[in-house]
Design a protein around this motif. Structure first.
Motif, PDB file in Angstrom:
ATOM      1  N   GLU A 186       6.743   1.477  -1.281  1.00 48.71           N
ATOM      2  CA  GLU A 186       5.971   2.028  -0.163  1.00 48.71           C
ATOM      3  C   GLU A 186       5.767   3.530  -0.353  1.00 48.71           C
ATOM      4  O   GLU A 186       4.693   4.075  -0.024  1.00 48.71           O
ATOM      5  CB  GLU A 186       6.684   1.736   1.155  1.00 48.71           C
ATOM      6  N   VAL A 189       2.962   3.915  -2.734  1.00 50.63           N
ATOM      7  CA  VAL A 189       1.668   3.695  -2.094  1.00 50.63           C
ATOM      8  C   VAL A 189       1.244   4.936  -1.322  1.00 50.63           C
ATOM      9  O   VAL A 189       0.071   5.367  -1.381  1.00 50.63           O
ATOM     10  CB  VAL A 189       1.733   2.460  -1.167  1.00 50.63           C
ATOM     11  N   GLN A 193      -2.082   7.044  -2.033  1.00 51.31           N
ATOM     12  CA  GLN A 193      -3.092   7.310  -1.009  1.00 51.31           C
ATOM     13  C   GLN A 193      -3.416   8.791  -0.923  1.00 51.31           C
ATOM     14  O   GLN A 193      -4.591   9.182  -0.796  1.00 51.31           O
ATOM     15  CB  GLN A 193      -2.593   6.788   0.342  1.00 51.31           C
ATOM     16  N   GLU A 224      -0.098  -1.220  -4.055  1.00 50.39           N
ATOM     17  CA  GLU A 224      -0.074  -2.080  -2.867  1.00 50.39           C
ATOM     18  C   GLU A 224       0.337  -3.506  -3.235  1.00 50.39           C
ATOM     19  O   GLU A 224       1.052  -4.171  -2.471  1.00 50.39           O
ATOM     20  CB  GLU A 224      -1.447  -2.070  -2.203  1.00 50.39           C
TER      21      GLU A 224
END
Length: 511
Positions: A186, A189, A193, A224
């Motif tokens: 996570e 990710v 982003q 992801e």
């Protein structure tokens, strides 16, 4: 089916980087290789109560709900019943019997032994007792053998409890590892982003080519996917652990994530596998069970040899009976004159019979009546004692064959005990080797992560300035994430190996 310790020691190897890089199509194969050691069956306890599970709580619930342990407990109770029965064999036997029968037509009276053609009712009563005085010490050796089998059964239960505890600890740590990998992915990710957002701004400013944005978006999609894969692994290990606890559902099932030290926080791991092995020999129930079965097989040889000896028994019985056909005579109170001869008188010429006179003797009169029940039972009472000596001479070599088969059983039990010791030694040696290797791999992976972190920051600066294309930047990023995953995997592998060694040394499974 219980997972053997050697398989448990390798279960963590399928987790980590290799797990997270598997495609969705590869997930069923992983589920097959790491299936729960004890699936729920039959009647199961309710779903998990509220509140997260610690490792100790999870082990306690698994031991309480496990059906295999319940089955073994019933088996031990059956063995205990056999033991009680063998102990009772030294007591004398006593039996009482009673019967009533009706005979029709021509038959032999059971008490008068006379042929008769009438309907009769007969009763028979008996009480008998017997005592085994000598049977080649078979009874005594059977008791000792059953005692050993009972103790071995108790050790088997403890062995199953240990295996379940190891399985729960393995699944627990796999779940903790999977949750940490979810958090790591996570974070990746989130970083991807931010990188996509920066690249879009740089593209609008004309600082980078459009291909850099496409590369960043592709990397975000891959990250992801890794998050989804890691989340699937969390769900799988959570279900696996809930099944080990024999819960009906994994919904709402959570664990307490312990604070675990890094492997490099302690000195370089070293130990003495032989010392741990010697300690484990006196602690592990499988070793005790194997030794007890060797002793039990030796007692089986003694039981078989007991058939060579004579058997000496004692018996006693009391019996009586009644028959409705049996009759008896009873004085009526009257008498009958029975002629006994002529009456003589003495004359000078000698004795001369007196005409018309006959001598008579009074005889009592009897009535023929059926004999009563109480009278017959009292009058027909019989008693008997007997000693019986049986000397075996030739019985088709059955005793000899049984002795030979029991001697082979001793050798098999000895080999099984030796195999148990060999397996224990190999497990300890493997655990030590894996623990040393995991600590070294963690230290190396940590240094690699630190170096790759510096390289990644440098690549990020160059990428943002348009001096590095997106492909090379993603390679640097994936190298860093791969090193971080390897470091996390090595950490939990080392922790589990250490806990297994602590378990063999009798310190229990705690985090």
């Amino acid at each position: 089916m219980k997972t053997p310790p050697t398989q448990i020691l390798r279960q963590l190897a399928v987790a980590g980087v290799g797990t997270l890089l598997l495609s969705a199509a590869a997930q069923p194969a992983l589920a097959q290789t790491t299936s729960p050691a004890q699936p729920p069956a039959g009647s199961v306890p309710p779903t998990a109560p509220s509140g997260p599970y610690s490792l100790q709580r999870a082990i306690d619930v698994a031991l309480q709900n496990n059906l295999t342990i319940r089955q073994q407990q019933l088996s031990v109770e059956n063995t205990n019943a056999i033991l009680r029965q063998s102990r009772a064999a030294v007591l004398p036997t006593a039996n009482a019997s009673a019967s009533q029968s009706w005979n029709y037509g021509t038959n032999v009276d059971p008490l008068t032994f006379q042929f008769q053609n009438q309907t009769t009712r007969a009763n028979n009563f008996s009480v008998s007792a017997g005592l085994n005085l000598f049977s080649g010490f078979q009874v005594r050796n059977t008791i000792k053998r059953n005692q050993l089998d009972y103790q071995a059964g108790l050790s088997d239960i403890e062995k199953s409890r240990n295996d379940i505890a190891l399985n729960v600890a393995s699944s627990f740590l796999q779940l903790v590892l999977a949750q940490e990998l979810v958090r790591t992915n996570e974070a990746r990710v989130n970083s991807s982003q931010q990188q996509v957002a920066r690249t879009q701004k740089l593209l609008k400013a004309g600082s980078v080519a459009e291909s850099n944005l496409l590369d960043s978006q592709a990397q975000l999609a891959s990250d992801e996917l890794n998050v989804i894969t890691a989340q699937n692994q969390v769900a799988f290990y959570k279900l696996q652990l809930a099944q080990l606890l024999n819960l009906t559902s994994a919904t709402g099932f959570e664990i307490e994530v312990p604070t675990l030290p890094d492997p490099d926080d302690e000195a370089s791991f070293s130990g003495n596998p032989d010392g741990t092995y010697q300690t484990a020999l006196g602690l592990m129930p499988e070793i005790k069970a194997a030794d007890l079965r060797v002793q039990s097989s030796m007692r089986t040889v003694d039981v078989a040899r007991g058939a060579y000896y004579p058997r000496f028994t004692f018996g006693a019985s009391v019996f009586s009976g009644y028959s409705s056909a049996r009759i008896g005579r009873k004085l009526s109170g009257d008498s009958t004159i029975v002629p006994s001869g002529l009456i003589y008188e003495v004359t000078p010429t000698g004795p001369k019979a007196v005409p018309g006179l006959i001598a008579g003797i009074p005889q009592p009169r009897f009535e023929t009546l059926p004999e009563g029940f109480t009278s017959q039972v009292k009058n027909n009472l019989g008693k008997q004692i007997n000693f019986n000596l049986s000397i075996p001479i030739l019985n088709g070599l059955q005793v000899r064959t049984n002795v030979q088969r029991s001697q082979i059983g001793v050798k098999q039990a000895e080999l099984q005990a030796e195999q148990s010791r060999l397996q224990l030694r190999q497990n300890i040696q493997q655990a030590y080797a894996d623990a040393v290797a995991a600590q070294r791999r963690y230290i190396s992976a940590k240094r690699q992560t630190e170096a790759l972190s510096t390289a990644y920051r440098n690549s990020e600066i160059r990428f943002n300035n348009g001096l590095l294309n997106g492909t090379d930047f993603n390679i640097a990023k994936n190298n860093l994430y791969g090193a971080e995953s390897s470091m996390i995997q090595a950490k939990y592998e080392f922790i589990f190996r250490r806990k297994v060694l602590d378990f063999y040394e009798g310190r229990g499974l705690t985090l």
